[in-house]
Design a protein around this motif. Structure first.
Motif, mmCIF file in Angstrom:
data_model
loop_
_atom_site.group_PDB
_atom_site.id
_atom_site.type_symbol
_atom_site.label_atom_id
_atom_site.label_comp_id
_atom_site.label_asym_id
_atom_site.label_seq_id
_atom_site.Cartn_x
_atom_site.Cartn_y
_atom_site.Cartn_z
ATOM 1 N N ARG A 43 -9.304 1.120 -0.842
ATOM 2 C CA ARG A 43 -8.609 1.126 0.441
ATOM 3 C C ARG A 43 -9.518 1.523 1.598
ATOM 4 O O ARG A 43 -9.063 1.648 2.742
ATOM 5 C CB ARG A 43 -7.399 2.065 0.379
ATOM 6 N N LEU A 68 -3.080 8.176 -4.285
ATOM 7 C CA LEU A 68 -2.768 7.189 -3.248
ATOM 8 C C LEU A 68 -1.656 7.681 -2.329
ATOM 9 O O LEU A 68 -1.399 7.066 -1.294
ATOM 10 C CB LEU A 68 -2.367 5.861 -3.884
ATOM 11 N N PRO A 112 0.804 -1.229 0.000
ATOM 12 C CA PRO A 112 0.000 0.000 0.000
ATOM 13 C C PRO A 112 0.835 1.276 0.000
ATOM 14 O O PRO A 112 0.279 2.363 -0.190
ATOM 15 C CB PRO A 112 -0.810 -0.126 1.292
#
Length: 260
Positions: free
Chosen positions: A115, A162, A87
């Motif tokens: 997520r 992200l 991640p």
């Protein structure tokens, strides 16, 4: 040792690749794609991987982000073995990889939804990165309505939303016309140089040695059949770089001499 190299060496390793092999089984044959790959990536470093087609550059990148696994060896992220999708990383694809029935906004938001991020934070990030990459006003457009350059901007916005520590890019400019690709390269370097990215390190796969030298602090050269690292060259030129400069061309020649 110059000041740029001292700066890199004083920073922490963000990624360690240790004696990695990747083998695929086809019928009665084991095909070795990558053989004994070892590489360290440091915070604050832009690294490019170059080499001929079939040397396993994209496979290597997929293993770094956790979309593939080594057959042997290990990949460590901040000292912990990568065993699934990491991640702390994000990947910009060569072919845009946009969902055609989703709008620009929805494509950028997709990874954040996966997520489990709260709506307010998703909206803040999507809005911020759509603006940063020059997509303001295109939020409700669909991929079919966009040029190749605009599609890749969506790909960058999706990855950057992200807020990865490590940004991986798989030939991100190769599908674009020369002018558009150069504009996007310069925009990315501007964001990187101005510390406007949340990203600590960048790894880019490219077939273009000139592109690698234009953008990177370090160029790692690979050979093929199977893929191996055969050398690396530091790029100590100040930015912005001019590909027509003599020093630039000398580094181009050094990298070509490793691969050819």
């Amino acid at each position: 040792m110059n000041s740029q190299q001292e700066s890199i060496n004083s920073k922490r390793k963000i990624l360690e690749v240790r004696n990695v092999y990747r083998t695929y089984h086809h019928e009665d044959t084991n095909i070795v794609v990558l053989e004994d790959i070892s590489l360290d990536i440091y915070e604050g470093e832009f690294t490019s991987l170059v080499g001929p087609s079939g040397c396993g550059k994209s496979t290597f990148l997929r293993m770094i982000v956790g979309l593939d696994r080594p057959t042997r060896g290990e990949i460590l992220y901040r000292g912990e073995e990568v065993k699934g999708v990491n991640p702390k990383t994000a990947l910009v694809f060569q072919n845009f990889a946009l969902i055609p029935w989703l709008t620009v906004w929805q494509n950028v938001e997709l990874g954040l939804e996966a997520r489990g991020m709260k709506k307010e934070e998703r909206e803040r990030r999507v809005r911020y990165w759509i603006d940063k990459v020059g997509l303001d006003g295109y939020e409700n457009a669909y991929p079919r309505e966009l040029s190749g350059g605009m599609k890749q901007r969506v790909g960058f916005a999706r990855a950057l939303a992200l807020e990865p520590e490590l940004l991986c890019m798989d030939e991100p400019f190769s599908s674009l016309d020369p002018l558009t690709s150069q504009n996007l390269r310069e925009e990315l370097l501007r964001l990187w140089g101005n510390k406007e990215l949340p990203t600590l390190s960048i790894i880019m796969v490219t077939h273009s040695i000139e592109e690698a030298i234009f953008m990177s602090d370090r160029v790692v050269a690979m050979s093929t059949h199977p893929g191996r690292i055969i050398g690396e060259i530091k790029v100590n030129l100040p930015r912005p770089r001019n590909p027509r400069d003599e020093e630039f061309q000398e580094i181009v020649d050094k990298v070509y001499s490793l691969i050819v």
